[in-house]
Design a protein around this motif. Structure first.
Motif, PDB file in Angstrom:
ATOM      1  N   ASP A 108       0.844  -1.217   0.000  1.00  0.00           N
ATOM      2  CA  ASP A 108       0.000   0.000   0.000  1.00  0.00           C
ATOM      3  C   ASP A 108       0.870   1.255   0.000  1.00  0.00           C
ATOM      4  O   ASP A 108       0.555   2.238   0.682  1.00  0.00           O
ATOM      5  CB  ASP A 108      -0.910   0.064   1.249  1.00  0.00           C
ATOM      6  CG  ASP A 108      -1.964  -1.011   1.248  1.00  0.00           C
ATOM      7  OD1 ASP A 108      -2.363  -1.430   0.144  1.00  0.00           O
ATOM      8  OD2 ASP A 108      -2.370  -1.436   2.343  1.00  0.00           O
ATOM      9  N   THR A 109       1.977   1.224  -0.711  1.00  0.00           N
ATOM     10  CA  THR A 109       2.891   2.361  -0.656  1.00  0.00           C
ATOM     11  C   THR A 109       3.230   2.867  -2.056  1.00  0.00           C
ATOM     12  O   THR A 109       3.004   2.184  -3.054  1.00  0.00           O
ATOM     13  CB  THR A 109       4.212   2.005   0.058  1.00  0.00           C
ATOM     14  OG1 THR A 109       4.841   0.948  -0.650  1.00  0.00           O
ATOM     15  CG2 THR A 109       3.985   1.613   1.492  1.00  0.00           C
ATOM     16  N   THR A 110       3.780   4.074  -2.078  1.00  0.00           N
ATOM     17  CA  THR A 110       4.244   4.655  -3.332  1.00  0.00           C
ATOM     18  C   THR A 110       5.523   5.437  -3.047  1.00  0.00           C
ATOM     19  O   THR A 110       5.892   5.628  -1.888  1.00  0.00           O
ATOM     20  CB  THR A 110       3.151   5.550  -3.944  1.00  0.00           C
ATOM     21  OG1 THR A 110       3.513   5.908  -5.281  1.00  0.00           O
ATOM     22  CG2 THR A 110       2.921   6.825  -3.134  1.00  0.00           C
ATOM     23  N   CYS A 111       6.185   5.875  -4.122  1.00  0.00           N
ATOM     24  CA  CYS A 111       7.487   6.526  -3.942  1.00  0.00           C
ATOM     25  C   CYS A 111       7.357   8.047  -4.088  1.00  0.00           C
ATOM     26  O   CYS A 111       6.706   8.536  -5.012  1.00  0.00           O
ATOM     27  CB  CYS A 111       8.445   5.973  -5.003  1.00  0.00           C
ATOM     28  SG  CYS A 111      10.095   6.642  -4.895  1.00  0.00           S
ATOM     29  N   CYS A 112       7.989   8.764  -3.173  1.00  0.00           N
ATOM     30  CA  CYS A 112       8.079  10.225  -3.284  1.00  0.00           C
ATOM     31  C   CYS A 112       9.552  10.592  -3.189  1.00  0.00           C
ATOM     32  O   CYS A 112      10.223  10.207  -2.224  1.00  0.00           O
ATOM     33  CB  CYS A 112       7.308  10.899  -2.153  1.00  0.00           C
ATOM     34  SG  CYS A 112       7.641  12.681  -2.064  1.00  0.00           S
ATOM     35  N   LEU A 113      10.037  11.296  -4.177  1.00  0.00           N
ATOM     36  CA  LEU A 113      11.439  11.729  -4.154  1.00  0.00           C
ATOM     37  C   LEU A 113      11.455  13.262  -4.065  1.00  0.00           C
ATOM     38  O   LEU A 113      10.914  13.931  -4.946  1.00  0.00           O
ATOM     39  CB  LEU A 113      12.116  11.230  -5.424  1.00  0.00           C
ATOM     40  CG  LEU A 113      13.597  11.511  -5.614  1.00  0.00           C
ATOM     41  CD1 LEU A 113      14.221  10.409  -6.474  1.00  0.00           C
ATOM     42  CD2 LEU A 113      13.864  12.853  -6.253  1.00  0.00           C
ATOM     43  N   ILE A 114      12.012  13.786  -2.987  1.00  0.00           N
ATOM     44  CA  ILE A 114      12.153  15.240  -2.855  1.00  0.00           C
ATOM     45  C   ILE A 114      13.401  15.612  -3.654  1.00  0.00           C
ATOM     46  O   ILE A 114      14.508  15.144  -3.371  1.00  0.00           O
ATOM     47  CB  ILE A 114      12.267  15.671  -1.380  1.00  0.00           C
ATOM     48  CG1 ILE A 114      11.044  15.151  -0.594  1.00  0.00           C
ATOM     49  CG2 ILE A 114      12.376  17.193  -1.269  1.00  0.00           C
ATOM     50  CD1 ILE A 114      11.072  15.466   0.892  1.00  0.00           C
ATOM     51  N   LYS A 115      13.196  16.397  -4.700  1.00  0.00           N
ATOM     52  CA  LYS A 115      14.271  16.621  -5.674  1.00  0.00           C
ATOM     53  C   LYS A 115      15.422  17.460  -5.088  1.00  0.00           C
ATOM     54  O   LYS A 115      15.201  18.252  -4.159  1.00  0.00           O
ATOM     55  CB  LYS A 115      13.693  17.296  -6.914  1.00  0.00           C
ATOM     56  CG  LYS A 115      12.711  16.393  -7.657  1.00  0.00           C
ATOM     57  CD  LYS A 115      12.411  16.941  -9.029  1.00  0.00           C
ATOM     58  CE  LYS A 115      11.591  15.933  -9.811  1.00  0.00           C
ATOM     59  NZ  LYS A 115      11.356  16.394 -11.200  1.00  0.00           N
ATOM     60  N   PRO A 116      16.617  17.299  -5.676  1.00  0.00           N
ATOM     61  CA  PRO A 116      17.792  18.018  -5.149  1.00  0.00           C
ATOM     62  C   PRO A 116      17.589  19.519  -4.989  1.00  0.00           C
ATOM     63  O   PRO A 116      18.027  20.097  -4.000  1.00  0.00           O
ATOM     64  CB  PRO A 116      18.877  17.698  -6.176  1.00  0.00           C
ATOM     65  CG  PRO A 116      18.491  16.349  -6.700  1.00  0.00           C
ATOM     66  CD  PRO A 116      16.994  16.348  -6.743  1.00  0.00           C
ATOM     67  N   HIS A 117      16.893  20.174  -5.926  1.00  0.00           N
ATOM     68  CA  HIS A 117      16.749  21.634  -5.789  1.00  0.00           C
ATOM     69  C   HIS A 117      15.941  21.959  -4.533  1.00  0.00           C
ATOM     70  O   HIS A 117      16.264  22.907  -3.814  1.00  0.00           O
ATOM     71  CB  HIS A 117      16.083  22.240  -7.040  1.00  0.00           C
ATOM     72  CG  HIS A 117      14.596  22.112  -7.064  1.00  0.00           C
ATOM     73  ND1 HIS A 117      13.754  23.069  -6.536  1.00  0.00           N
ATOM     74  CD2 HIS A 117      13.787  21.119  -7.508  1.00  0.00           C
ATOM     75  CE1 HIS A 117      12.498  22.681  -6.686  1.00  0.00           C
ATOM     76  NE2 HIS A 117      12.495  21.496  -7.256  1.00  0.00           N
ATOM     77  N   ALA A 118      14.895  21.166  -4.248  1.00  0.00           N
ATOM     78  CA  ALA A 118      14.052  21.442  -3.073  1.00  0.00           C
ATOM     79  C   ALA A 118      14.820  21.145  -1.782  1.00  0.00           C
ATOM     80  O   ALA A 118      14.673  21.861  -0.780  1.00  0.00           O
ATOM     81  CB  ALA A 118      12.770  20.621  -3.142  1.00  0.00           C
ATOM     82  N   VAL A 119      15.673  20.106  -1.814  1.00  0.00           N
ATOM     83  CA  VAL A 119      16.513  19.803  -0.647  1.00  0.00           C
ATOM     84  C   VAL A 119      17.492  20.958  -0.421  1.00  0.00           C
ATOM     85  O   VAL A 119      17.617  21.476   0.698  1.00  0.00           O
ATOM     86  CB  VAL A 119      17.277  18.461  -0.842  1.00  0.00           C
ATOM     87  CG1 VAL A 119      18.263  18.223   0.286  1.00  0.00           C
ATOM     88  CG2 VAL A 119      16.290  17.297  -0.941  1.00  0.00           C
ATOM     89  N   ALA A 120      18.145  21.406  -1.506  1.00  0.00           N
ATOM     90  CA  ALA A 120      19.138  22.485  -1.381  1.00  0.00           C
ATOM     91  C   ALA A 120      18.499  23.790  -0.912  1.00  0.00           C
ATOM     92  O   ALA A 120      19.134  24.582  -0.221  1.00  0.00           O
ATOM     93  CB  ALA A 120      19.845  22.707  -2.720  1.00  0.00           C
ATOM     94  N   GLU A 121      17.232  23.997  -1.267  1.00  0.00           N
ATOM     95  CA  GLU A 121      16.546  25.229  -0.847  1.00  0.00           C
ATOM     96  C   GLU A 121      15.981  25.111   0.574  1.00  0.00           C
ATOM     97  O   GLU A 121      15.305  26.030   1.049  1.00  0.00           O
ATOM     98  CB  GLU A 121      15.392  25.534  -1.820  1.00  0.00           C
ATOM     99  CG  GLU A 121      15.862  25.984  -3.200  1.00  0.00           C
ATOM    100  CD  GLU A 121      14.804  25.773  -4.285  1.00  0.00           C
ATOM    101  OE1 GLU A 121      13.601  25.708  -3.962  1.00  0.00           O
ATOM    102  OE2 GLU A 121      15.191  25.644  -5.455  1.00  0.00           O
ATOM    103  N   GLY A 122      16.229  23.984   1.244  1.00  0.00           N
ATOM    104  CA  GLY A 122      15.782  23.808   2.635  1.00  0.00           C
ATOM    105  C   GLY A 122      14.283  23.583   2.770  1.00  0.00           C
ATOM    106  O   GLY A 122      13.696  23.842   3.819  1.00  0.00           O
ATOM    107  N   LYS A 123      13.645  23.046   1.690  1.00  0.00           N
ATOM    108  CA  LYS A 123      12.189  22.882   1.730  1.00  0.00           C
ATOM    109  C   LYS A 123      11.747  21.489   2.179  1.00  0.00           C
ATOM    110  O   LYS A 123      10.535  21.230   2.299  1.00  0.00           O
ATOM    111  CB  LYS A 123      11.607  23.145   0.340  1.00  0.00           C
ATOM    112  CG  LYS A 123      11.718  24.598  -0.102  1.00  0.00           C
ATOM    113  CD  LYS A 123      11.193  24.757  -1.518  1.00  0.00           C
ATOM    114  CE  LYS A 123      11.288  26.203  -1.973  1.00  0.00           C
ATOM    115  NZ  LYS A 123      11.131  26.304  -3.442  1.00  0.00           N
TER     116      LYS A 123
END
Ligand SMILES: Nc1ncnc2c1ncn2[C@@H]1O[C@H](COP(=O)(O)OP(=O)(O)OP(=O)(O)O)[C@@H](O)[C@H]1O
Length: 373
Positions: A235-250
């Motif tokens: 019952d799961t799916t994948c979410c990848l927080i993209k590098p730009h959003a990680v670098a922007e502290g989001k």
């Protein structure tokens, strides 16, 4: 800033065609964000001094992988004494643990980490066995609270985080507050143990108490086989927080939004993808979406944070929650969606989510089964 100011690092790149690791001296010039590289073995210039707008001095820390003109270069050491002295003191490491009672506050805690200027070098959600917890907290074996502590720490998943920053050990401990959460509440409601802890055992967070402990604890969680990841592939799916959003502290805000919307995060990990991995992961878009090459570039541009997201009908419901792929369109027709709130354009659109139901398990497995091993 002097235009000649430059920092020197040693970087490694795995050349898959030659099946060998190449070592470079990587020079970074902060005055114009330019990079110059020399091959250590051949002593030849590999890259003439070239501007790289995306590069930031804070990305140059030992263990981090940086994308330099489509090559994933792993920083393995400082290249000279000046760099070690100047940069090294801003790059102290400590180990933070989000304990089982604070997992639901993961988003707020990650936001606090970024707000305080730390870099998350690595992060993983794991479950430890009773023996592993007893070993980790071995120094407290004779204390009367030890059985309570062990029982608490195996009561659910934990998230181990390697933090990098200036005076990281002391600063992180002062942000979480005293061991006893009740005392923390007396000292200030901003302290993380005051906000998320309950008492002396259920105190939400851990922080290493010295450089020696930090080293031991970081290698316990990131350099060994202790703990198993918590992915359940059901019952799961994948979410990848993209590098730009990680670098922007989001990342903290994105995780928070996901939890508030009622999804469960059943696994989490940081990954730095090289070109081969990024192309492989995005292969279904090749020849289908014309942004494919740019999507690959974005994915390999820095560290990403991958989540296994759980709910009923997870893939369809979560995809809907992410919103249209183009954030401009999302802001017009679905303004509350993740991409409307945190995306910039069609490529830097904050998150990747699984597009087809039949791919959900495969994508989660790609990170938590294949890359983790
Ligand atoms: N007196 C106590 N009563 C109950 N539990 C305690 C007590 N002292 C410590 N603990 C538990 O054992 C953990 C480790 O204790 P330690 O003395 O190392 O505290 P700490 O360094 O503040 O916490 P941590 O090591 O988790 O960062 C504490 O975080 C807490 O969960």
């Amino acid at each position: 800033m002097s235009t000649d100011e430059r920092y020197c690092f040693i970087g490694e790149w795995y050349d898959s065609q030659a099946s060998m690791t190449r070592t470079y001296q990587v020079l970074f010039y902060p005055s114009d964000n330019s990079i110059e590289m020399f091959d250590v073995k051949t002593r030849r210039t590999f890259l003439k001094r070239t501007k790289n707008e995306a590069a930031k001095l804070t990305d140059f820390f030992i263990g981090n992988t940086i994308n330099i003109f489509s090559r994933s270069i792993k920083i393995v050491d400082f290249g000279d004494a000046f760099t070690a002295r100047c940069i090294g003191r801003n790059q102290e490491r400590t180990l933070a643990i989000i304990k089982p009672d604070a997992i639901r506050n993961l988003g707020d805690i990650v936001s606090t980490i970024y707000e305080n200027g730390f870099t998350i070098a690595r992060m993983r959600m794991i479950k430890l066995s009773q023996n592993e917890i007893m070993y980790f907290y071995g120094e407290h074996k004779a204390k009367d609270f030890f059985p309570r502590l062990v029982e608490f720490m195996i009561s659910g998943p934990i998230v181990a985080i390697e933090l990098v920053g200036s005076d990281a050990i002391n600063r992180w401990r002062s942000i979480i507050g005293p061991t006893d959460s009740q005392k923390a509440k007396e000292q200030g409601s901003h302290l993380l143990r005051a906000r998320f802890g309950t008492d002396g055992t259920r105190n939400a967070l851990h922080g290493s108490d010295s450089a020696t402990s930090a080293q031991r604890e970081i290698s316990f969680f990131f350099g060994s086989k202790y703990g198993t990841n918590t992915a359940c592939y059901n019952d799961t799916t994948c979410c990848l927080i993209k590098p730009h959003a990680v670098a922007e502290g989001k990342a903290g805000q994105i995780i928070n939004a996901i939890l508030i919307a009622g999804f469960q995060i059943s696994a989490i990990g940081t990954y730095s993808l090289d070109k081969v991995n990024a192309e492989e992961f995005l292969e279904v878009y090749k020849g289908v979406v014309h942004e494919y090459p740019k999507m690959v570039e974005e994915l390999m541009s820095g560290a990403c944070i991958v989540l296994e997201v759980r709910s009923q009908n997870a893939q369809a419901v979560f995809r809907d929650f992410c919103g249209p792929a183009d954030p401009e369109i999302a802001r017009h027709i679905r303004p509350r969606t993740l991409r409307a709130l945190y995306g910039k354009d069609k490529v830097k659109n904050a998150v990747h989510c699984t597009d087809l139901a039949e791919d959900a398990t495969l994508e989660v497995e790609y990170f938590f089964r294949i890359l983790d091993n």
